[in-house]
Scaffold this motif. Structure first.
Motif, PDB file in Angstrom:
ATOM      1  N   PHE A   7       8.344 -16.182  50.445  1.00 21.83           N
ATOM      2  CA  PHE A   7       8.912 -16.934  49.342  1.00 21.83           C
ATOM      3  C   PHE A   7       9.336 -18.457  49.621  1.00 21.83           C
ATOM      4  N   ALA A   8       9.196 -19.324  48.642  1.00 24.69           N
ATOM      5  CA  ALA A   8       9.801 -20.637  48.708  1.00 24.69           C
ATOM      6  C   ALA A   8       9.153 -21.309  49.758  1.00 24.69           C
ATOM      7  N   TRP A   9      10.135 -22.144  50.601  1.00 22.47           N
ATOM      8  CA  TRP A   9       9.215 -22.954  51.728  1.00 22.47           C
ATOM      9  C   TRP A   9       8.894 -22.123  52.806  1.00 22.47           C
ATOM     10  N   VAL A  10       9.318 -20.792  52.973  1.00 25.77           N
ATOM     11  CA  VAL A  10       8.682 -19.858  54.064  1.00 25.77           C
ATOM     12  C   VAL A  10       7.151 -19.683  53.748  1.00 25.77           C
ATOM     13  N   ARG A  11       6.659 -19.620  52.544  1.00 26.63           N
ATOM     14  CA  ARG A  11       5.617 -19.199  51.998  1.00 26.63           C
ATOM     15  C   ARG A  11       4.880 -20.364  52.310  1.00 26.63           C
ATOM     16  N   GLU A  12       5.336 -21.595  51.980  1.00 27.97           N
ATOM     17  CA  GLU A  12       4.821 -22.990  51.933  1.00 27.97           C
ATOM     18  C   GLU A  12       4.421 -23.144  53.504  1.00 27.97           C
ATOM     19  N   ARG A  13       5.448 -22.841  54.525  1.00 29.72           N
ATOM     20  CA  ARG A  13       4.804 -23.168  56.133  1.00 29.72           C
ATOM     21  C   ARG A  13       4.069 -22.284  56.357  1.00 29.72           C
ATOM     22  N   ILE A  14       4.086 -20.985  55.951  1.00 34.46           N
ATOM     23  CA  ILE A  14       3.019 -19.927  56.647  1.00 34.46           C
ATOM     24  C   ILE A  14       1.687 -20.043  55.674  1.00 34.46           C
ATOM     25  N   GLY A  15       1.829 -20.605  54.547  1.00 33.41           N
ATOM     26  CA  GLY A  15       0.521 -20.831  53.759  1.00 33.41           C
ATOM     27  C   GLY A  15      -0.012 -19.779  53.005  1.00 33.41           C
ATOM     28  N   LEU A  16       0.838 -18.570  52.905  1.00 36.59           N
ATOM     29  CA  LEU A  16       0.315 -17.496  52.058  1.00 36.59           C
ATOM     30  C   LEU A  16       1.572 -16.695  51.518  1.00 36.59           C
ATOM     31  N   PRO A  17       1.574 -16.167  50.288  1.00 36.00           N
ATOM     32  CA  PRO A  17       2.446 -15.593  49.743  1.00 36.00           C
ATOM     33  C   PRO A  17       2.743 -13.989  50.207  1.00 36.00           C
ATOM     34  N   LYS A  18       1.606 -13.554  50.883  1.00 38.28           N
ATOM     35  CA  LYS A  18       1.695 -12.038  51.022  1.00 38.28           C
ATOM     36  C   LYS A  18       0.727 -11.433  51.993  1.00 38.28           C
ATOM     37  N   GLU A  19       0.771 -10.796  52.899  1.00 40.43           N
ATOM     38  CA  GLU A  19       0.017 -10.159  53.816  1.00 40.43           C
ATOM     39  C   GLU A  19       0.309  -8.716  54.194  1.00 40.43           C
ATOM     40  N   ARG A  20      -0.713  -8.016  54.536  1.00 42.73           N
ATOM     41  CA  ARG A  20      -0.617  -6.791  55.004  1.00 42.73           C
ATOM     42  C   ARG A  20      -0.536  -6.572  56.632  1.00 42.73           C
TER      43      ARG A  20
END
Lengths: 82, 145, 145, 82
Positions: A7-20
């Motif tokens: 979420f938030a800037w973690v999501r932005e840095r990694i570039g995706l909201p969710k992964e398996r």
């Protein structure tokens, strides 16, 4: 298999909201190490654990916590509700 | 006792109007949070949340308040999505027999909402975008409970 | 900044709806006091006040709150006359940039209203009539400010 | 001449909300003594000064206060607003 959410800037840095992920990590810290080693964008997102929070199955937890039985891990910055 | 997480706006007046009635209610406290524009350059605030965990966290915070104080009613509304300056972000309301309980419970709900409910705010303005940082003071506020 | 002393009822929702807007407002707190019926035997509450002094006292309390906290708005409404159980007696509202100021100012207004504004309450019920006695705890509450 | 006002149970005990007095009292306490001596209903109303409050010209004051220049004195029980 475990769902990992950002979420938030973690999501932005990694570039995706969710992964398996298929991971052998037994603790959150070990999972973080595994993610950091994957790519620079993960290393950047997990650079400073003090500025991150983790939830296991939608409950706040900490980086020492075991992953056994956990289906959903979420990483995010400190919350700013209200 | 109610928790609502929604993108739509809400009407705090109408919420207050229908909140906290009954023979045991002597005191009703509300808190409404509004998008502030300190710099005069904010075009909007975007609120991200963690669907599922948000509702659980808010329900847990409300349950904790209800366990600590003799409340006759409580309400938490929190929005997510894009909000313009001046728009209401969220509202809590508490009802109790006496004012001390209603005030304490409302402040408790707010303190926990700030640091323990999975919302994140991003400000989009003329000078660019930035995530609102959590304040040490907000974390420190939890120690009083 | 407004003080209203009136016998007519008021609409707390409408008051909140129009209260505390502007780019500097981040936090709005309201308190509404309601006629409680603990015994189930209250037929009405009669509120007597001291016309002239009441307005002065409320204005002084509000001015003190405004001097202590950076408020962007404040409102005090207090009724007098006969009120039925469940009716709203009074309301205060405060607006500020941050929640701590808005909460503190609202609690300050309430604490001073309780013990320093010239209102007296009489309960008329099935068991007779009695004046509501001031509580030591209300007087003690003033020492925290 | 001074206006004297009574509120709540003070008003009920004395039986009137307001009266105009010609008094030589120089303090609130002296005025109270004067009133107590008048009639039983006054004596009953002013029986326990600890349970009474006084305002001079619509400002809270105390029983030691001088009356010089005061136009309006009010006696009442502790206030119960809010």
């Amino acid at each position: 298999m475990i769902d990992v959410l950002y979420f938030a800037w973690v999501r932005e840095r990694i570039g995706l909201p969710k992964e398996r992920l298929d991971t052998g990590a037994t603790t959150v810290a070990a999972l973080v190490e595994e993610l950091r080693a994957r790519e620079d964008r993960y290393a950047a997102a997990f650079e400073d654990l003090a500025s991150l929070r983790v939830a296991l199955d939608q409950e706040l937890s900490d980086f020492d916590a075991p992953l056994a039985g956990v289906r959903e891990v979420a990483f995010f910055p400190p919350m700013t509700g209200g | 006792m109610a928790v609502r997480v929604q993108s739509e706006s809400f009407d705090p007046g109408a919420e207050l109007e229908r909140f906290g009635t009954g023979p045991d209610v002597g005191a009703v406290v509300t808190f409404t949070g509004v998008v502030r524009d300190d710099s005069g350059k904010l075009s909007r605030m975007e609120i991200e949340h963690y669907p599922g965990m948000t509702e659980r966290a808010l329900a847990a915070i409300e349950a904790e308040a209800t366990a600590r104080w003799q409340l006759t009613g409580s309400l938490i509304i929190h929005r997510y999505g894009a909000l313009a300056p001046g728009e209401r972000i969220m509202m809590v309301a508490t009802a109790a027999r006496h004012r001390a309980e209603a005030f304490a419970a409302a402040e408790f709900l707010m303190d926990y909402l700030k640091s323990r409910a999975p919302f994140w705010k991003k400000e989009i303005g003329a000078d660019g975008t930035s995530w609102v940082a959590a304040k040490d003071a907000d974390e420190a506020a939890l120690t009083r409970w």
